[in-house]
Design a protein around this motif. Sequence first.
Motif, PDB file in Angstrom:
ATOM      1  N   ALA A  51      -1.705  10.029 -18.655  1.00 24.97           N
ATOM      2  CA  ALA A  51      -1.333  11.006 -17.641  1.00 24.97           C
ATOM      3  C   ALA A  51      -0.758  12.241 -18.315  1.00 24.97           C
ATOM      4  CB  ALA A  51      -0.317  10.416 -16.664  1.00 24.97           C
ATOM      5  N   GLN A  52      -0.736  13.343 -17.583  1.00 24.07           N
ATOM      6  CA  GLN A  52      -0.104  14.552 -18.100  1.00 24.07           C
ATOM      7  C   GLN A  52       1.412  14.409 -18.144  1.00 24.07           C
ATOM      8  OE1 GLN A  52      -2.519  17.325 -15.372  1.00 24.07           O
ATOM      9  NE2 GLN A  52      -2.075  18.612 -17.117  1.00 24.07           N
ATOM     10  N   GLU A  53       1.917  13.615 -17.230  1.00 27.21           N
ATOM     11  CA  GLU A  53       3.355  13.339 -17.184  1.00 27.21           C
ATOM     12  C   GLU A  53       3.541  11.893 -16.754  1.00 27.21           C
ATOM     13  OE1 GLU A  53       7.236  14.488 -14.408  1.00 27.21           O
ATOM     14  OE2 GLU A  53       5.313  15.521 -14.133  1.00 27.21           O
ATOM     15  N   ILE A  54       4.373  11.161 -17.461  1.00 23.98           N
ATOM     16  CA  ILE A  54       4.620   9.756 -17.124  1.00 23.98           C
ATOM     17  C   ILE A  54       6.099   9.582 -16.808  1.00 23.98           C
ATOM     18  CG2 ILE A  54       4.521   7.370 -17.919  1.00 23.98           C
ATOM     19  CD1 ILE A  54       2.173   8.139 -19.694  1.00 23.98           C
ATOM     20  N   LYS A  55       6.384   9.100 -15.612  1.00 23.00           N
ATOM     21  CA  LYS A  55       7.754   8.890 -15.192  1.00 23.00           C
ATOM     22  C   LYS A  55       8.402   7.783 -16.031  1.00 23.00           C
ATOM     23  CE  LYS A  55       7.745  11.839 -11.776  1.00 23.00           C
ATOM     24  NZ  LYS A  55       8.620  13.036 -11.783  1.00 23.00           N
ATOM     25  N   PRO A  56       9.693   7.922 -16.327  1.00 22.00           N
ATOM     26  CA  PRO A  56      10.365   6.924 -17.178  1.00 22.00           C
ATOM     27  C   PRO A  56      10.223   5.493 -16.658  1.00 22.00           C
ATOM     28  CG  PRO A  56      11.761   8.853 -16.888  1.00 22.00           C
ATOM     29  CD  PRO A  56      10.591   9.042 -15.986  1.00 22.00           C
ATOM     30  N   GLN A  57      10.354   5.291 -15.337  1.00 20.15           N
ATOM     31  CA  GLN A  57      10.242   3.940 -14.780  1.00 20.15           C
ATOM     32  C   GLN A  57       8.837   3.373 -14.992  1.00 20.15           C
ATOM     33  OE1 GLN A  57      11.189   6.687 -13.195  1.00 20.15           O
ATOM     34  NE2 GLN A  57      12.968   6.329 -11.855  1.00 20.15           N
ATOM     35  N   ALA A  58       7.826   4.251 -14.859  1.00 19.39           N
ATOM     36  CA  ALA A  58       6.448   3.812 -15.060  1.00 19.39           C
ATOM     37  C   ALA A  58       6.205   3.432 -16.517  1.00 19.39           C
ATOM     38  CB  ALA A  58       5.479   4.912 -14.629  1.00 19.39           C
ATOM     39  N   ARG A  59       6.798   4.193 -17.422  1.00 14.29           N
ATOM     40  CA  ARG A  59       6.640   3.884 -18.853  1.00 14.29           C
ATOM     41  C   ARG A  59       7.262   2.538 -19.190  1.00 14.29           C
ATOM     42  NH1 ARG A  59       5.495   6.680 -23.449  1.00 14.29           N
ATOM     43  NH2 ARG A  59       5.386   8.660 -22.308  1.00 14.29           N
ATOM     44  N   VAL A  60       8.457   2.297 -18.667  1.00  5.44           N
ATOM     45  CA  VAL A  60       9.143   1.031 -18.926  1.00  5.44           C
ATOM     46  C   VAL A  60       8.310  -0.139 -18.410  1.00  5.44           C
ATOM     47  CG1 VAL A  60      11.147  -0.373 -18.323  1.00  5.44           C
ATOM     48  CG2 VAL A  60      11.454   2.019 -18.979  1.00  5.44           C
ATOM     49  N   LEU A  61       7.785  -0.019 -17.185  1.00  5.61           N
ATOM     50  CA  LEU A  61       6.991  -1.093 -16.606  1.00  5.61           C
ATOM     51  C   LEU A  61       5.707  -1.314 -17.399  1.00  5.61           C
ATOM     52  CD1 LEU A  61       6.535  -3.142 -14.326  1.00  5.61           C
ATOM     53  CD2 LEU A  61       5.457  -1.298 -12.998  1.00  5.61           C
ATOM     54  N   ALA A  62       5.031  -0.216 -17.777  1.00 10.62           N
ATOM     55  CA  ALA A  62       3.786  -0.332 -18.534  1.00 10.62           C
ATOM     56  C   ALA A  62       4.014  -1.032 -19.869  1.00 10.62           C
ATOM     57  CB  ALA A  62       3.180   1.052 -18.751  1.00 10.62           C
ATOM     58  N   GLU A  63       5.024  -0.578 -20.594  1.00 11.35           N
ATOM     59  CA  GLU A  63       5.287  -1.171 -21.912  1.00 11.35           C
ATOM     60  C   GLU A  63       5.704  -2.625 -21.791  1.00 11.35           C
ATOM     61  OE1 GLU A  63       8.064   1.555 -23.605  1.00 11.35           O
ATOM     62  OE2 GLU A  63       6.503   3.034 -24.115  1.00 11.35           O
ATOM     63  N   ASP A  64       6.407  -2.987 -20.722  1.00 21.01           N
ATOM     64  CA  ASP A  64       6.796  -4.375 -20.501  1.00 21.01           C
ATOM     65  C   ASP A  64       5.573  -5.259 -20.291  1.00 21.01           C
ATOM     66  OD1 ASP A  64       8.971  -6.407 -19.852  1.00 21.01           O
ATOM     67  OD2 ASP A  64       7.805  -6.459 -17.988  1.00 21.01           O
ATOM     68  N   ARG A  65       4.491  -4.678 -19.769  1.00 19.66           N
ATOM     69  CA  ARG A  65       3.272  -5.431 -19.511  1.00 19.66           C
ATOM     70  C   ARG A  65       2.241  -5.269 -20.624  1.00 19.66           C
ATOM     71  NH1 ARG A  65       2.480  -4.484 -12.931  1.00 19.66           N
ATOM     72  NH2 ARG A  65       4.413  -5.540 -12.357  1.00 19.66           N
ATOM     73  N   GLY A  66       2.653  -4.666 -21.722  1.00 13.14           N
ATOM     74  CA  GLY A  66       1.758  -4.524 -22.869  1.00 13.14           C
ATOM     75  C   GLY A  66       0.739  -3.413 -22.705  1.00 13.14           C
ATOM     76  N   ILE A  67       1.004  -2.491 -21.803  1.00 11.30           N
ATOM     77  CA  ILE A  67       0.110  -1.358 -21.563  1.00 11.30           C
ATOM     78  C   ILE A  67       0.622  -0.149 -22.346  1.00 11.30           C
ATOM     79  CG2 ILE A  67      -0.741   0.260 -19.813  1.00 11.30           C
ATOM     80  CD1 ILE A  67      -0.500  -2.060 -17.791  1.00 11.30           C
ATOM     81  N   ARG A  68      -0.250   0.461 -23.113  1.00 13.22           N
ATOM     82  CA  ARG A  68       0.152   1.631 -23.899  1.00 13.22           C
ATOM     83  C   ARG A  68       0.103   2.888 -23.035  1.00 13.22           C
ATOM     84  NH1 ARG A  68      -2.506   5.109 -27.855  1.00 13.22           N
ATOM     85  NH2 ARG A  68      -4.442   3.888 -27.693  1.00 13.22           N
TER      86      ARG A  68
END
Length: 219
Positions: free
Chosen positions: A182-199
Amino acid sequence: MRLVIAKCSVDYIGRLTAHLPPATRLIMVKSDGSVLVHSDTGGYKPLMWMTPPCRLEESEGLWRVVNKGGEELQITVEEILHDGAHVLGTDPGLVKDGVEAHLQVLLAAAPQTLGEGYTLVRREYMTAIGPVDLLCKDADGASVAVEIKRRGEIDGVEQLTRYLELLGRDPLLAPVRGIFAAQEIKPQARVLAEDRGIRCVVLDYNALRGVVKDELTLF
């Protein structure tokens, strides 16, 4: 469209009354029936207007614009300085730049943005619940599902998670990793993505378009 510059006064008669004293103004008569009265100051909004459906009745020195509700715009014309008509044709509408569809096209053309050796398998790779934006292969030949957003939020991560679950059931693709771009990734979305192994990958729209900033930098 008809453009009339005239010295005029305007009265609105309807649910309330309003009056514009005599002055030089622009009167726009659009092909859809709209009539708008503008001044040369005060921003983009008209001073008074009537939206369709309405009818325009012109007589010497007086224009009457009446809508189906009986509301009326009375334009008392003292002098016409300009009266011209122009055919504008069909407008294609607003095309927004930098939307998700554009990002998808640009990233599909340059999958190496996601990592060295990345190649595109296909855009809009269909799953049972809809298409994932891009299906790619990394340098090792492993499958990577890419979900693209202009603004990356939690619901986008959830969406990609569902795609990954379905794609991972295909023995020809499994295992499938995920990238949330994304052009901008919200902090909460980043935390959730990384917790699920999503880069997470932050996209530079201008860089994808090949636009280089014309400015000097120290580093």
